[in-house]
Design a protein around this motif. Structure first.
Motif, mmCIF file in Angstrom:
data_model
loop_
_atom_site.group_PDB
_atom_site.id
_atom_site.type_symbol
_atom_site.label_atom_id
_atom_site.label_comp_id
_atom_site.label_asym_id
_atom_site.label_seq_id
_atom_site.Cartn_x
_atom_site.Cartn_y
_atom_site.Cartn_z
ATOM 1 N N PHE A 124 0.867 -1.179 0.000
ATOM 2 C CA PHE A 124 0.000 0.000 0.000
ATOM 3 C C PHE A 124 0.910 1.237 0.000
ATOM 4 O O PHE A 124 1.773 1.369 0.794
ATOM 5 N N ILE A 125 0.657 2.146 -0.753
ATOM 6 C CA ILE A 125 1.437 3.298 -1.143
ATOM 7 C C ILE A 125 2.126 4.045 0.000
ATOM 8 O O ILE A 125 3.185 4.572 -0.191
ATOM 9 N N GLN A 126 1.539 4.086 1.177
ATOM 10 C CA GLN A 126 2.040 4.980 2.204
ATOM 11 C C GLN A 126 3.429 4.589 2.700
ATOM 12 O O GLN A 126 3.826 3.447 2.664
ATOM 13 N N ILE A 127 4.130 5.576 3.215
ATOM 14 C CA ILE A 127 5.520 5.406 3.637
ATOM 15 C C ILE A 127 5.663 5.873 5.085
ATOM 16 O O ILE A 127 5.116 6.886 5.480
ATOM 17 N N VAL A 128 6.406 5.106 5.878
ATOM 18 C CA VAL A 128 6.642 5.470 7.266
ATOM 19 C C VAL A 128 8.136 5.523 7.521
ATOM 20 O O VAL A 128 8.836 4.572 7.227
ATOM 21 N N ILE B 81 6.339 -10.644 -4.053
ATOM 22 C CA ILE B 81 5.768 -11.946 -4.413
ATOM 23 C C ILE B 81 4.532 -12.225 -3.562
ATOM 24 O O ILE B 81 3.489 -12.646 -4.068
ATOM 25 N N ALA B 82 4.654 -11.993 -2.256
ATOM 26 C CA ALA B 82 3.532 -12.244 -1.352
ATOM 27 C C ALA B 82 2.327 -11.374 -1.701
ATOM 28 O O ALA B 82 1.179 -11.833 -1.690
ATOM 29 N N ALA B 83 2.587 -10.107 -2.029
ATOM 30 C CA ALA B 83 1.493 -9.202 -2.395
ATOM 31 C C ALA B 83 0.806 -9.664 -3.673
ATOM 32 O O ALA B 83 -0.433 -9.667 -3.770
ATOM 33 N N GLN B 84 1.591 -10.055 -4.665
ATOM 34 C CA GLN B 84 1.010 -10.499 -5.928
ATOM 35 C C GLN B 84 0.189 -11.765 -5.742
ATOM 36 O O GLN B 84 -0.883 -11.924 -6.342
ATOM 37 N N SER C 292 -10.748 -9.100 -5.244
ATOM 38 C CA SER C 292 -11.377 -7.929 -4.630
ATOM 39 C C SER C 292 -10.346 -6.981 -4.021
ATOM 40 O O SER C 292 -10.655 -5.824 -3.728
ATOM 41 N N LEU C 293 -9.123 -7.458 -3.839
ATOM 42 C CA LEU C 293 -8.065 -6.629 -3.269
ATOM 43 C C LEU C 293 -7.232 -5.938 -4.340
ATOM 44 O O LEU C 293 -6.269 -5.250 -4.024
#
Length: 241
Positions: free
Chosen positions: A61-65, A88-91, A99-100
């Motif tokens: 998810f785009i946000q950066i911390v 890999i896990a995200a894909q 839906s994600l």
């Protein structure tokens, strides 16, 4: 149990942090079920690693911390490999749950800092920088008993909202004395704990005449096959021991 408002009109963001070395199915299951059970609207997943004088935090998810030097838990794998395994896990999660689509975006940033940013100030920083969102810290049940020992643990358990994941047959009463003030329980269907998996990989490698077993010697279902393949192809973990 204190039940906070999960029907808020404000966007609900779950924060899932860790070293993800490597990312296990349990890690991904916490993020996935938080979304599918509609407990949060987005999950920001990040990990800290050390790269000489630069620390990097990877987020799905785009946000950066921003984050600092991790002093409490040593990472073992080069940043580029852990980033690739997170991708890999995200894909895989997107492919399994259409839906994600659009919610899982990998992004990385290098942040120069000489100290750790513990969970409590990190969450307070989120609240300050994104006042339009509600934030929840995601964690597996096995971490509950140690919460008060975390930096600013008393403030953490009193002020921060938590989403705590465990298996359906888990006996939650054993944790009654340790729950934070504000929390929500969710069910996940993978084993949250993955202790000593790197050691298991190394031991299996040595016992297999310095070659990888097809399953790395791990318990079935701990890592996805694509992550296993990546570890084998890149000869990870065994060179560090």
């Amino acid at each position: 149990m204190f039940k906070f408002n999960l029907q808020s009109e404000r966007k609900r963001i779950g924060i899932l942090g860790g070293t993800f070395d490597p990312p296990t199915i349990s890690h991904i299951d916490i993020a996935k079920e938080s979304l599918l059970q509609q407990v949060v609207d987005e999950v920001w997943v990040g990990f800290i690693y050390q790269n000489q004088t630069e620390d990097q935090l990877i987020f799905i998810f785009i946000q950066i911390v921003p984050c600092g030097l991790r002093t409490d838990k040593q990472t073992q794998t080069e940043p580029k490999h852990r980033l690739e395994m997170v991708k890999i896990a995200a894909q895989e999660l997107i492919e399994q749950n259409k839906s994600l689509e659009g919610k899982l975006i990998t992004n990385d940033i290098e942040v120069k800092n000489n100290r750790t940013i513990p969970t409590y100030p990190l969450m307070k920083r989120f609240e300050k920088e994104y006042p339009e969102f509600d934030f929840y810290f995601l964690m597996g049940y096995d971490l509950i008993k140690g919460l008060l020992s975390w930096d600013e643990g008393q403030s953490l358990v009193e002020e921060i909202k938590f989403i705590i994941a465990g298996q359906p047959n888990l006996e939650w009463k054993q944790f009654d004395d340790y729950f934070p003030k504000n929390y929500k329980l969710i069910k996940i269907y993978q084993n949250v704990r993955s202790t000593n998996y790197r050691k298991t990989i190394v031991d299996s490698y040595k016992q297999n005449n310095n070659t990888f077993a097809a399953d790395l010697g791990l318990e079935a279902g701990l890592l996805s096959q694509n992550i296993i393949n990546y570890i084998i192809q890149n000869n990870l973990y065994v060179q560090q021991n």
